[in-house]
Design a protein around this motif. Structure first.
Motif, PDB file in Angstrom:
ATOM      1  N   HIS A   1       0.916  -1.165   0.109  1.00 32.70           N
ATOM      2  CA  HIS A   1      -0.059  -0.148   0.010  1.00 32.70           C
ATOM      3  C   HIS A   1       1.174   1.358  -0.074  1.00 32.70           C
ATOM      4  CE1 HIS A   1      -4.098   1.200   0.625  1.00 32.70           C
ATOM      5  NE2 HIS A   1      -3.890   2.252   0.971  1.00 32.70           N
ATOM      6  N   PHE A   2       1.918   1.107   0.827  1.00 30.00           N
ATOM      7  CA  PHE A   2       2.894   2.263   0.951  1.00 30.00           C
ATOM      8  C   PHE A   2       3.545   2.471  -0.258  1.00 30.00           C
ATOM      9  CE2 PHE A   2       7.306   3.484   1.644  1.00 30.00           C
ATOM     10  CZ  PHE A   2       7.506   4.598   2.726  1.00 30.00           C
TER      11      PHE A   2
ATOM     12  N   ASP B   1       0.003  11.269 -10.018  1.00 31.25           N
ATOM     13  CA  ASP B   1      -0.888  12.765  -9.855  1.00 31.25           C
ATOM     14  C   ASP B   1       0.019  13.712 -10.444  1.00 31.25           C
ATOM     15  OD1 ASP B   1      -2.870  11.504  -8.375  1.00 31.25           O
ATOM     16  OD2 ASP B   1      -2.168  11.766  -6.601  1.00 31.25           O
TER      17      ASP B   1
ATOM     18  N   LEU C   1       1.103   8.884  -6.134  1.00 33.41           N
ATOM     19  CA  LEU C   1       1.394  10.346  -5.947  1.00 33.41           C
ATOM     20  C   LEU C   1       2.187  10.759  -7.215  1.00 33.41           C
ATOM     21  CD1 LEU C   1       2.373  10.496  -2.086  1.00 33.41           C
ATOM     22  CD2 LEU C   1       0.398  11.395  -3.248  1.00 33.41           C
TER      23      LEU C   1
END
Lengths: 130, 115
Positions: A85-86, A96, A93
Motif C-alpha cells: 500500500h505504501f 498525480d 502520488l
C-alpha cells in the motif's frame, strides 16, 4: 438534456474470467484489498499495540500472541499489505504529478513496486518477527 | 460540450487532497519509525515504551494515527460507494465506518498518553 447525455449507452465488457488484468491493474486491486484488510484488522493491531505498551503482564501476553506461528504469518502478510500500500501509494502520488503515465513506465513502475515492497516485507518482517 | 451537471455538491477535491496529505504524513512517519526501531532495537517493555515516551515520537505517532483513521475513512467510503448500490445499506455502512474510526482515535490517544 444533460441527464440523457449522461445515461447514453457505452460498450461494456465485464465478463471477469475473460479479462486479463495487466500488472498495473493487479497492483491497483491489491492496493484496494490491502487497504480494506488493514482497516478490518485495525482493532487487532490496536489491541496488540496497547498490550505491548501497557504493563509487564500485558507485554507478556503480547509476546505470547506474537510468538504464535500462525500470528507471525498473519503479521507478515499484513506487513506485506502495508508495504505494498505504501509503495503503490507513492507510485500513485507520482502519477498525480504526471510522472510515468505512459504505458511502458507504468508497467516498469509496477514491477518496481512489487519488488521493493516484497524486499521491504522480508527485511522488516524478519527483523521484527524473528 | 460538457456533459456534466455542474450543480450541487462538490466533486470531492477536499477528500482527494486530504487522502494524499495523510498518505504523505504516514509515509514520512513510517520512515522515521523504521529508523528509530532500527537504531534503538527495543527488546524489552522498558525500551519499547521508551520509543514513545519522548515528546516528538508521541506526537508523531498521534499524528500518524489521526492521519491513518482519516485516510481509512476516505478509502473505505470509496469502497462502499463503488460496490454498495442501495442507499440505505450504503449509508449504514458509512455511519458504522465513521463510528468505529472515531472510536479507534480515542483508543489510540488513550494508549499513547497512558504510557
Amino acid at each position: 438534456m444533460a441527464e440523457m447525455a449522461i445515461k447514453k449507452k457505452r460498450p461494456k465488457n465485464l465478463d471477469l474470467p475473460t479479462i486479463r488484468l495487466p500488472l498495473p491493474g493487479i497492483l491497483s486491486i491489491i492496493h484496494r484489498i490491502s487497504g480494506a484488510a488493514l482497516f478490518l484488522l485495525l482493532p487487532f493491531l490496536l489491541w496488540l499495540f496497547e498490550s505491548s505498551l501497557t504493563s509487564a503482564q500485558t507485554f507478556a501476553s503480547f509476546k505470547g500472541v506474537v510468538d504464535n506461528a500462525l500470528v507471525k504469518i498473519i503479521l507478515l502478510g499484513l506487513i506485506w499489505f502495508y508495504m505494498h500500500h505504501f509503495c503503490a501509494g507513492i507510485r500513485y502520488l507520482l502519477l498525480d504529478l504526471h510522472k510515468g503515465i505512459d504505458l511502458k513506465s507504468a508497467v516498469l513502475s509496477s514491477k518496481i513496486v512489487f519488488g521493493v515492497s516484497i524486499a521491504l516485507t522480508l527485511i522488516v518482517g524478519v527483523k521484527v518477527l524473528w | 460540450m460538457v456533459n456534466r451537471i455542474l450543480v450541487g455538491a462538490h466533486y470531492g477535491l477536499k477528500d482527494w487532497i486530504i487522502q494524499r496529505a495523510t498518505a504523505i504524513i504516514m509515509a514520512v512517519y513510517t520512515v522515521i519509525f523504521l529508523v528509530v526501531i532500527g537504531s534503538v532495537a527495543p527488546d524489552s517493555l522498558e525500551s519499547w515504551r521508551g520509543v514513545f515516551a519522548g515528546g516528538f515520537m508521541r506526537f508523531a505517532t498521534f499524528l500518524f494515527f489521526i492521519s491513518l483513521f482519516y485516510h481509512a475513512w476516505i478509502g473505505i467510503r470509496d469502497i462502499w460507494m463503488d460496490y454498495i448500490k442501495p442507499d440505505g445499506i450504503r449509508l449504514l455502512l458509512m455511519i458504522a465506518t465513521a463510528t468505529v474510526l472515531v472510536g479507534y482515535a480515542g483508543w489510540a490517544i488513550r494508549i499513547l498518553w497512558r504510557t
